[in-house]
Write an enzyme that holds these catalytic residues in place. Structure first.
Site, mmCIF file in Angstrom:
data_model
loop_
_atom_site.group_PDB
_atom_site.id
_atom_site.type_symbol
_atom_site.label_atom_id
_atom_site.label_comp_id
_atom_site.label_asym_id
_atom_site.label_seq_id
_atom_site.Cartn_x
_atom_site.Cartn_y
_atom_site.Cartn_z
ATOM 1 N N GLY A 197 9.657 4.562 8.431
ATOM 2 C CA GLY A 197 8.827 5.294 9.393
ATOM 3 C C GLY A 197 8.308 4.426 10.520
ATOM 4 O O GLY A 197 8.230 4.853 11.679
ATOM 5 N N ASN A 198 7.954 3.171 10.173
ATOM 6 C CA ASN A 198 7.385 2.237 11.139
ATOM 7 C C ASN A 198 8.268 1.965 12.354
ATOM 8 O O ASN A 198 7.781 1.601 13.411
ATOM 9 C CB ASN A 198 7.176 0.893 10.437
ATOM 10 C CG ASN A 198 5.716 0.602 10.297
ATOM 11 O OD1 ASN A 198 4.935 1.526 10.073
ATOM 12 N ND2 ASN A 198 5.346 -0.643 10.454
ATOM 13 N N LYS B 239 14.578 10.168 2.453
ATOM 14 C CA LYS B 239 15.567 9.486 3.302
ATOM 15 C C LYS B 239 16.237 8.312 2.590
ATOM 16 O O LYS B 239 17.386 7.992 2.883
ATOM 17 C CB LYS B 239 14.933 9.023 4.608
ATOM 18 C CG LYS B 239 13.932 7.902 4.444
ATOM 19 C CD LYS B 239 14.059 6.846 5.531
ATOM 20 C CE LYS B 239 13.344 5.579 5.177
ATOM 21 N NZ LYS B 239 12.124 5.609 4.408
ATOM 22 N N LYS C 161 12.774 3.571 -3.068
ATOM 23 C CA LYS C 161 13.654 2.525 -2.511
ATOM 24 C C LYS C 161 14.328 1.738 -3.625
ATOM 25 O O LYS C 161 15.540 1.501 -3.593
ATOM 26 C CB LYS C 161 12.859 1.554 -1.631
ATOM 27 C CG LYS C 161 12.415 2.157 -0.319
ATOM 28 C CD LYS C 161 11.830 1.087 0.596
ATOM 29 C CE LYS C 161 10.813 1.677 1.535
ATOM 30 N NZ LYS C 161 11.315 2.817 2.324
ATOM 31 N N LYS D 213 6.085 18.037 -2.948
ATOM 32 C CA LYS D 213 5.995 17.185 -1.758
ATOM 33 C C LYS D 213 5.132 17.887 -0.697
ATOM 34 O O LYS D 213 5.535 18.907 -0.129
ATOM 35 C CB LYS D 213 7.421 16.930 -1.251
ATOM 36 C CG LYS D 213 7.504 16.149 0.014
ATOM 37 C CD LYS D 213 7.501 14.663 -0.224
ATOM 38 C CE LYS D 213 7.432 13.951 1.115
ATOM 39 N NZ LYS D 213 6.929 12.601 1.036
HETATM 40 P P1 ADP Z 1 9.059 3.578 4.756
HETATM 41 O O1 ADP Z 1 8.569 4.417 5.869
HETATM 42 O O2 ADP Z 1 9.714 2.329 5.230
HETATM 43 O O3 ADP Z 1 9.853 4.328 3.751
HETATM 44 P P2 ADP Z 1 6.959 3.355 2.740
HETATM 45 O O4 ADP Z 1 5.514 3.319 3.091
HETATM 46 O O5 ADP Z 1 7.498 4.573 2.083
HETATM 47 O O6 ADP Z 1 7.736 3.004 4.067
HETATM 48 O O7 ADP Z 1 7.296 2.105 1.797
HETATM 49 C C1 ADP Z 1 6.890 0.790 2.117
HETATM 50 C C2 ADP Z 1 5.547 0.458 1.473
HETATM 51 O O8 ADP Z 1 5.697 0.332 0.058
HETATM 52 C C3 ADP Z 1 4.951 -0.880 1.857
HETATM 53 O O9 ADP Z 1 4.209 -0.803 3.045
HETATM 54 C C4 ADP Z 1 4.060 -1.216 0.654
HETATM 55 O O10 ADP Z 1 2.705 -0.962 0.929
HETATM 56 C C5 ADP Z 1 4.514 -0.257 -0.426
HETATM 57 N N1 ADP Z 1 4.774 -0.867 -1.740
HETATM 58 C C6 ADP Z 1 4.504 -0.263 -2.918
HETATM 59 N N2 ADP Z 1 4.864 -1.018 -3.953
HETATM 60 C C7 ADP Z 1 5.392 -2.159 -3.438
HETATM 61 C C8 ADP Z 1 5.953 -3.348 -4.015
HETATM 62 N N3 ADP Z 1 6.047 -3.501 -5.337
HETATM 63 N N4 ADP Z 1 6.395 -4.311 -3.192
HETATM 64 C C9 ADP Z 1 6.313 -4.172 -1.843
HETATM 65 N N5 ADP Z 1 5.794 -3.070 -1.237
HETATM 66 C C10 ADP Z 1 5.340 -2.062 -2.023
HETATM 67 MG MG MG Z 2 9.024 5.946 2.438
#
Ligand code: ADP
Ligand code: MG
Length: 312
Positions: free
Chosen positions: A11-12, A214, A276, A129
């Site tokens: 998203g970033n 996604k 992820k 969701k």
């Molecule tokens: P995106 O939009 O890239 O999918 P998300 O917010 O869904 O972003 O996922 C990334 C976030 O996951 C990071 O900003 C972090 O705060 C969080 N996160 C949760 N658990 C972990 C972990 N074990 N290691 C690293 N990040 C983590």
């Molecule tokens: Mg995400």
């Protein structure tokens, strides 16, 4: 032959938390993201790009809701298509400009993508969701009655509509994607998880009210195009165990088995790193490489010098 990579942009890359969702702000973010993707193109990879759409589709839903007395609102599948179109346009134009500046000859094409899900997916029995705006209890009851929406109280902030988030079963248009990448074209596809569709009993496709994660779509796309690498670019440099705690530990290269053990121990949060890592493990299991890293270090991570990689 060039290696093939599927890249899922977080998203970033398009809008950061607390930024205003103007076109100018999003375009500037996308311009910077495109510069970084162009660096991967320089490494001679065939690139298929996919991306999130959370805040963007949220705003489209809000536009629909606010204007419903003058313009009939569209269902979720159409809202996803709208978001793919507008985000794809920003990415395609920015990427073309970045490539041009670097003197690279590759082309860029955005494909509107349908993602088929199974009508029997258990997500349809339990929509969970949350999407769109907040409603009062009274409005929520009205929506349940009039539209058949499932509404849920959201952490004391009001009521929101919840929809199913089924697993992607098949990404449509993969043959075209493969032809295009073989012809020096970067393909943007499957944005926002893709347009959710089901195949009816008569064999025909039909849009459905759902959203698709996604990272799951990215992984399915990576499988279907037979990618060598699946990358998820997000806002952290690495995956950590004991994330956010004093004893947090950065993960660099880990095996599928190790990743699965950490997953089972609950190191990866449900709505963020969980999907992820789930996608990374499932992809790497086929003897391939999945990478989770920051957008800024994507090129380094591909060369094995940054990020977290799960190897099969
Ligand atoms: P995106 O939009 O890239 O999918 P998300 O917010 O869904 O972003 O996922 C990334 C976030 O996951 C990071 O900003 C972090 O705060 C969080 N996160 C949760 N658990 C972990 C972990 N074990 N290691 C690293 N990040 C983590
Ligand atoms: Mg995400």
């Amino acid at each position: 032959m060039a290696n093939r990579v599927v890249i899922a942009l977080g998203g970033n890359a398009i809008l950061k938390p607390n930024q205003e969702a103007t076109l100018e702000v999003q375009l500037e973010n996308v311009r910077v993201s495109a510069e970084l993707i162009a660096k991967i193109e320089e490494l001679d990879y065939q690139i298929i790009l996919t991306h999130g759409n959370g805040p963007q589709v949220g705003n489209i839903l809000r536009q629909n809701e606010e204007a419903k007395d003058v313009v009939p609102p569209f269902p979720l599948d159409v809202c996803n298509a709208e978001s793919q179109g507008f985000i794809g346009y920003m990415l395609e134009q920015s990427l073309k400009n970045s490539l041009e500046t670097k003197g690279l000859t590759s082309n860029v094409v955005t494909l509107l993508t349908q993602t088929e899900v199974s009508a029997e997916d258990k997500a349809f029995e339990q929509p969970n969701k949350p999407i769109g705006i907040f409603y009062s209890e009274l409005e929520a009851k009205k929506m349940e009655k009039e539209k058949g929406w499932v509404m849920m109280e959201d952490a004391g902030r009001g009521y929101r509509r919840v929809v199913p988030s089924p697993q992607p079963k098949a990404i449509h248009g993969v043959d075209a994607i493969v032809k295009l990448v073989n012809q020096n074209t970067i393909v943007i596809a499957g944005g926002g998880g893709g347009i959710p569709v089901v195949r009816c009993q008569n064999g025909l496709l039909k849009g459905i009210e759902a959203v698709i994660d996604k990272d799951r779509t990215g992984k399915k796309l990576a499988e279907q195009v037979d990618a060598d690498v699946f990358m998820m670019l997000t806002d952290v440099s690495n995956v950590y165990i004991n994330y956010g705690k004093e004893n947090q530990e950065k993960l660099e290269t880990i095996s599928v088995d190790q990743a699965q053990r950490y997953m089972d121990e609950g190191h990866f949060a449900d709505g963020s790193m969980g999907p992820k890592m789930e996608a990374a493990i499932a992809f790497a299991k086929q003897g391939k490489t999945a990478i989770i890293c920051s957008l800024e270090e994507a090129d380094l991570a591909l060369s094995g010098k940054a990020g977290t990689r799960v190897t099969g």
